[in-house]
Design a protein around this motif. Structure first.
Motif, short mmCIF file in Angstrom:
data_model
loop_
_atom_site.label_atom_id
_atom_site.label_comp_id
_atom_site.label_asym_id
_atom_site.label_seq_id
_atom_site.Cartn_x
_atom_site.Cartn_y
_atom_site.Cartn_z
N TYR A 102 -2.01 2.32 9.33
CA TYR A 102 -1.63 1.45 8.21
C TYR A 102 -2.21 1.94 6.89
O TYR A 102 -1.55 1.86 5.84
CB TYR A 102 -2.09 0.02 8.49
CG TYR A 102 -1.71 -0.97 7.42
CD1 TYR A 102 -0.39 -1.42 7.32
CD2 TYR A 102 -2.64 -1.45 6.51
CE1 TYR A 102 -0.02 -2.32 6.33
CE2 TYR A 102 -2.28 -2.35 5.52
CZ TYR A 102 -0.97 -2.78 5.44
OH TYR A 102 -0.61 -3.67 4.46
N THR A 103 -3.41 2.44 6.91
CA THR A 103 -4.09 2.83 5.67
C THR A 103 -3.97 4.32 5.36
O THR A 103 -4.64 4.82 4.45
CB THR A 103 -5.59 2.46 5.74
OG1 THR A 103 -6.19 3.10 6.89
CG2 THR A 103 -5.77 0.97 5.86
N SER A 130 -2.79 7.35 3.63
CA SER A 130 -2.15 7.70 2.37
C SER A 130 -2.26 9.20 2.17
O SER A 130 -2.87 9.91 2.98
CB SER A 130 -2.83 6.96 1.21
OG SER A 130 -4.18 7.39 1.07
N SER A 190 -10.80 5.83 5.77
CA SER A 190 -9.54 5.15 5.53
C SER A 190 -9.74 3.80 4.84
O SER A 190 -9.04 3.47 3.87
CB SER A 190 -8.78 4.94 6.85
OG SER A 190 -8.48 6.18 7.45
N LEU A 191 -10.71 3.03 5.31
CA LEU A 191 -10.93 1.70 4.74
C LEU A 191 -11.56 1.78 3.35
O LEU A 191 -11.28 0.94 2.49
CB LEU A 191 -11.80 0.86 5.68
CG LEU A 191 -11.15 0.53 7.02
CD1 LEU A 191 -12.11 -0.26 7.91
CD2 LEU A 191 -9.86 -0.26 6.82
N PHE A 232 0.84 -1.21 0.00
CA PHE A 232 0.00 0.00 0.00
C PHE A 232 0.87 1.25 0.00
O PHE A 232 0.77 2.11 0.86
CB PHE A 232 -0.94 -0.02 1.21
CG PHE A 232 -2.05 1.01 1.11
CD1 PHE A 232 -2.86 1.07 0.01
CD2 PHE A 232 -2.27 1.90 2.14
CE1 PHE A 232 -3.87 2.02 -0.08
CE2 PHE A 232 -3.29 2.84 2.07
CZ PHE A 232 -4.09 2.90 0.96
N THR A 279 -5.96 10.08 1.75
CA THR A 279 -6.68 9.90 3.01
C THR A 279 -6.30 10.99 4.00
O THR A 279 -7.16 11.53 4.71
CB THR A 279 -6.39 8.51 3.61
OG1 THR A 279 -6.80 7.52 2.67
CG2 THR A 279 -7.15 8.31 4.90
N TYR A 292 -8.70 2.63 1.04
CA TYR A 292 -7.86 1.43 0.90
C TYR A 292 -8.50 0.42 -0.06
O TYR A 292 -7.84 -0.13 -0.94
CB TYR A 292 -7.67 0.81 2.28
CG TYR A 292 -6.90 -0.49 2.31
CD1 TYR A 292 -5.52 -0.52 2.17
CD2 TYR A 292 -7.56 -1.70 2.49
CE1 TYR A 292 -4.81 -1.70 2.21
CE2 TYR A 292 -6.88 -2.90 2.52
CZ TYR A 292 -5.50 -2.90 2.38
OH TYR A 292 -4.80 -4.09 2.42
#
Length: 231
Positions: free
Chosen positions: A109-110, A112, A138-139, A54, A115, A142
């Motif tokens: 983690y997600t 970016s 976020s999800l 990612f 985001t 992703y």
């Protein structure tokens, strides 16, 4: 029942905000999947790179690494330079993600560029929890990236054409995001400072080494002149 309703409300509030990212990721993710397919890597490999790595721009850069002789040190330094910006805007999210408990891990983690652009400027509407709202944004982003990558990889298995220039799609998205931020007058001083720091870094350090010095200069300028820039 109340728990499901809170997530449904968060999704309904988050989805409209992510539509610009959806359109951008659809093009970018498909372009990445096509590039991977053109270089001999099937849909599974491109999806795994997107789901696990990612890295967005680093994934584009990694295509050339995969098809040449592997140099661990070179790959490490390239990854550090390309993704150094994550350290700076990640630190700025610590306060915004404070108190979200377990949700911080998937949020980190997600995170970016796109985001970050959303969660740093959009607040959840009344009645929608911060944790659910930020997680949904976020999800969703992703899933857009991974899904578009899968689609591009599948199409690349059947469509063969010259992929020259596809890697410019990521640069184009950054330009669009910058222009969107520039529309708000309150963001213009910080944007102008960022452009100036990037130009200075380009002149002093050259195109191959400008990222990290530019990030350091931008951080110093924003921290040193935050009162003036936010006025």
């Amino acid at each position: 029942m109340v728990y499901q309703r809170s997530w449904r409300m968060a999704f309904q509030a988050a989805f409209p905000a992510t539509i610009p990212v959806l359109t951008g990721y659809l093009c970018l993710g498909m372009a990445y999947g096509l590039l991977m397919a053109a270089n001999g890597y099937g849909p599974l490999w491109s999806v795994l790179m997107s789901a696990i790595g990612f890295g967005g721009s680093m994934q584009y850069a990694a295509v050339s690494i995969l098809v040449t002789a592997f140099g661990p040190l070179q790959a490490f330094l390239l990854t550090l330079m390309v993704n150094a910006r994550h350290m700076f805007y990640g630190l700025s999210m610590l306060e915004r993600y404070k108190g979200l408990g377990w949700a911080r891990f998937p949020l980190i983690y997600t995170l970016s560029d796109e985001t970050f652009s959303l969660v740093s400027t959009v607040d959840p509407p009344e009645g929608v929890g911060r944790r659910e709202f930020f997680l949904c944004i976020s999800l969703l982003d992703y899933s857009y990236w991974v899904g578009a990558t899968a689609l591009g990889g599948l199409l690349g298995s059947f469509i063969m054409f010259d992929t020259t220039g596809l890697d410019f799609a990521l640069t184009a998205l950054f330009v669009v995001l910058f222009l969107e931020q520039w529309k708000g007058k309150e963001h213009r001083p910080a944007g102008a400072a960022g452009v100036a720091c990037a130009v200075v870094s380009l002149v002093v350090f050259g195109p191959d080494n400008l990222v990290i010095p530019a990030m350091v200069m931008i951080l110093a300028v924003l921290l040193g002149g935050r009162k003036l820039l936010c006025a």
